[in-house]
Structure formats: structure tokens, C-alpha cells
Design a protein around this motif. Sequence first.
Motif, PDB file in Angstrom:
ATOM      1  N   TYR A  57       0.828  -1.215   0.000  1.00 22.95           N
ATOM      2  CA  TYR A  57       0.000   0.000   0.000  1.00 22.95           C
ATOM      3  C   TYR A  57       0.861   1.263   0.000  1.00 22.95           C
ATOM      4  O   TYR A  57       0.531   2.256  -0.655  1.00 22.95           O
ATOM      5  N   ARG A  58       1.969   1.228   0.733  1.00 25.47           N
ATOM      6  CA  ARG A  58       2.841   2.393   0.786  1.00 25.47           C
ATOM      7  C   ARG A  58       3.438   2.682  -0.595  1.00 25.47           C
ATOM      8  O   ARG A  58       3.468   3.837  -1.049  1.00 25.47           O
ATOM      9  N   ILE A  91       2.295   1.697  -3.558  1.00 23.36           N
ATOM     10  CA  ILE A  91       1.239   2.080  -4.494  1.00 23.36           C
ATOM     11  C   ILE A  91       0.856   3.542  -4.305  1.00 23.36           C
ATOM     12  O   ILE A  91       0.634   4.280  -5.271  1.00 23.36           O
ATOM     13  N   ALA A  92       0.798   3.988  -3.044  1.00 19.92           N
ATOM     14  CA  ALA A  92       0.475   5.393  -2.773  1.00 19.92           C
ATOM     15  C   ALA A  92       1.540   6.321  -3.336  1.00 19.92           C
ATOM     16  O   ALA A  92       1.246   7.433  -3.785  1.00 19.92           O
ATOM     17  N   GLU A  93       2.791   5.864  -3.336  1.00 23.09           N
ATOM     18  CA  GLU A  93       3.906   6.698  -3.799  1.00 23.09           C
ATOM     19  C   GLU A  93       4.028   6.719  -5.318  1.00 23.09           C
ATOM     20  O   GLU A  93       4.332   7.764  -5.901  1.00 23.09           O
ATOM     21  N   TYR A 107      -0.169   1.733  -8.883  1.00 28.87           N
ATOM     22  CA  TYR A 107      -0.259   0.267  -8.853  1.00 28.87           C
ATOM     23  C   TYR A 107       0.622  -0.375  -9.918  1.00 28.87           C
ATOM     24  O   TYR A 107       1.390  -1.310  -9.637  1.00 28.87           O
ATOM     25  N   THR A 144       4.406  -0.495  -9.361  1.00 27.06           N
ATOM     26  CA  THR A 144       4.879  -1.221  -8.185  1.00 27.06           C
ATOM     27  C   THR A 144       5.087  -2.685  -8.536  1.00 27.06           C
ATOM     28  O   THR A 144       4.163  -3.360  -9.003  1.00 27.06           O
ATOM     29  N   ASP A 173      -8.418   3.021   6.917  1.00 23.35           N
ATOM     30  CA  ASP A 173      -7.838   3.513   5.675  1.00 23.35           C
ATOM     31  C   ASP A 173      -7.591   2.384   4.673  1.00 23.35           C
ATOM     32  O   ASP A 173      -7.627   2.606   3.461  1.00 23.35           O
ATOM     33  N   GLU A 180      -8.461   2.311   0.504  1.00 19.36           N
ATOM     34  CA  GLU A 180      -7.473   2.113  -0.559  1.00 19.36           C
ATOM     35  C   GLU A 180      -7.790   0.864  -1.361  1.00 19.36           C
ATOM     36  O   GLU A 180      -7.681   0.837  -2.596  1.00 19.36           O
ATOM     37  N   ARG A 214     -10.728   1.449  -3.631  1.00 19.95           N
ATOM     38  CA  ARG A 214     -10.338   2.376  -4.696  1.00 19.95           C
ATOM     39  C   ARG A 214      -9.610   1.620  -5.800  1.00 19.95           C
ATOM     40  O   ARG A 214      -9.867   1.835  -6.994  1.00 19.95           O
TER      41      ARG A 214
END
Length: 231
Positions: free
Chosen positions: A50-51, A53-55, A58, A61, A131, A135, A138
Motif C-alpha cells: 500500500y505504501r 502504491i500510494a507513492e 499500482y 509497483t 484507511d 485504498e 479504490r
Amino acid sequence: MTVIAPGSAGRPSSPGARGPSAGEPDAPPQLGLRERKKLKTRIAIREATYRLIAEQGYEATTVEQIARAAEVSPSTVFRYFPTKEDIVLTDEFDPVLERLLRARPADEDPLESLMIVFREGFAVFAASDGDAVVERTRLILEVPAVRARMTETMAETSQVLIRALADRDGVDRDDLRPRVFAAAVTGVLREALLVWAERGHGGDLMAVVDEALGQLRGGLRLRPEGPSPTR
């Protein structure tokens, strides 16, 4: 795969929470050292995913990047999660779902049992890691590969429902009735999650699930009850 309450298994009760009273099922046994290590590794891999992908998104990564961030080997990642999509989708709730369902009264309406069990799961989820499901849903909405894999893995949750409900009601697991019931419920849950995500995750997710399951209980209709509209 339930996509509701990641990491809910084994979480302590909130301060001041009421313990089980007479007649209620005992708390599940604590995980052994090996199981705790496995769970810790799974959580580390998922959090790293998740970290990243947020940066960077998808598609950008990779499993190799996830392995480095989680401080494990790529083979370890694949041992726990067969695909990258599974990292996003897999949670620890299915065993909890089965245990809670089996603890419900045998004469209780199956749909009512499920609604109660989902509420319990959501309560744990809301107090722990809200959270993650935002995510997750989403990505289900935005990434076709994740959405396709979700449809496949929902079959695992369907099997949990079939086992628990068929055994409780004393019918064969291959009987058409529990299989149709489980397929209907998992389909309703899937659509409720997608609708909640499409609405921008606003409002109460459990309210959407309740509304969707309520439609299943009342009989499927495309029009609300009441007089037919005039033309």
C-alpha cells in the motif's frame, strides 16, 4: 477474501468493552508463535504494498520492490500471495467470519446472522484500520486486474458461507440452496463495496451493505414498492 475487516483476527477488545457473558462463545485461542510470525509477515508485505502504491501507483509497483520494502525475498511474497492482486485483496477475516457464523443461534434467519456478523466485523475494522479498505476498494474500482481477481477470490468467501450455513442448518454442502444463498450474498457484498467506492467512500459503508442485504431479504425488485407511476 471479504474486503471488510483486514487484520481483525486476534485484535484485543477496546478498553471497557464488555467481555463474553454466560452462553456466549468463548474467545478464540491465541495464535501460536509460528502463526504470529506468519501473520506479521503478511501484514508487513501488505503495508509495504500500500505504501509503494500510494507513492508510485499500482502498475509501477513490482513484487521485487514490495519484497525489498517488506525486508523479505520475492519468493516469500509469492509464498504468501500468489499474485500482486492478492496482496491488495487478501485479509484475515474469512476465518473470523466462519467462527462468528457458527456461533449464531441455529434457529436464526441466515441473512439476519450474516448482517449481525458483518456489523461485528465492521465495528472491529472501524476501530483499527479504516484507511486500508478505502485504498483497497479504490484499487478495485480503478484497476481492472484487481477487480477481476476480486471476482475470483470472492469464491473463497462463498465457500466459507456454504460450509458454515449448510452445517448449521443440517443440509449437505453440495445442496443447491446454500450455494445459491452464498452466491447471492457475496454478489450483494461485492456491489455494495463498489457502490460505496463509486460514491467517493462517503457515508457509512455498513449502511450501504445493510441496504443491499435488505433488498435481498425483501425480494429483488427494480422499482420501489408503491403504486405504479403514471405514464
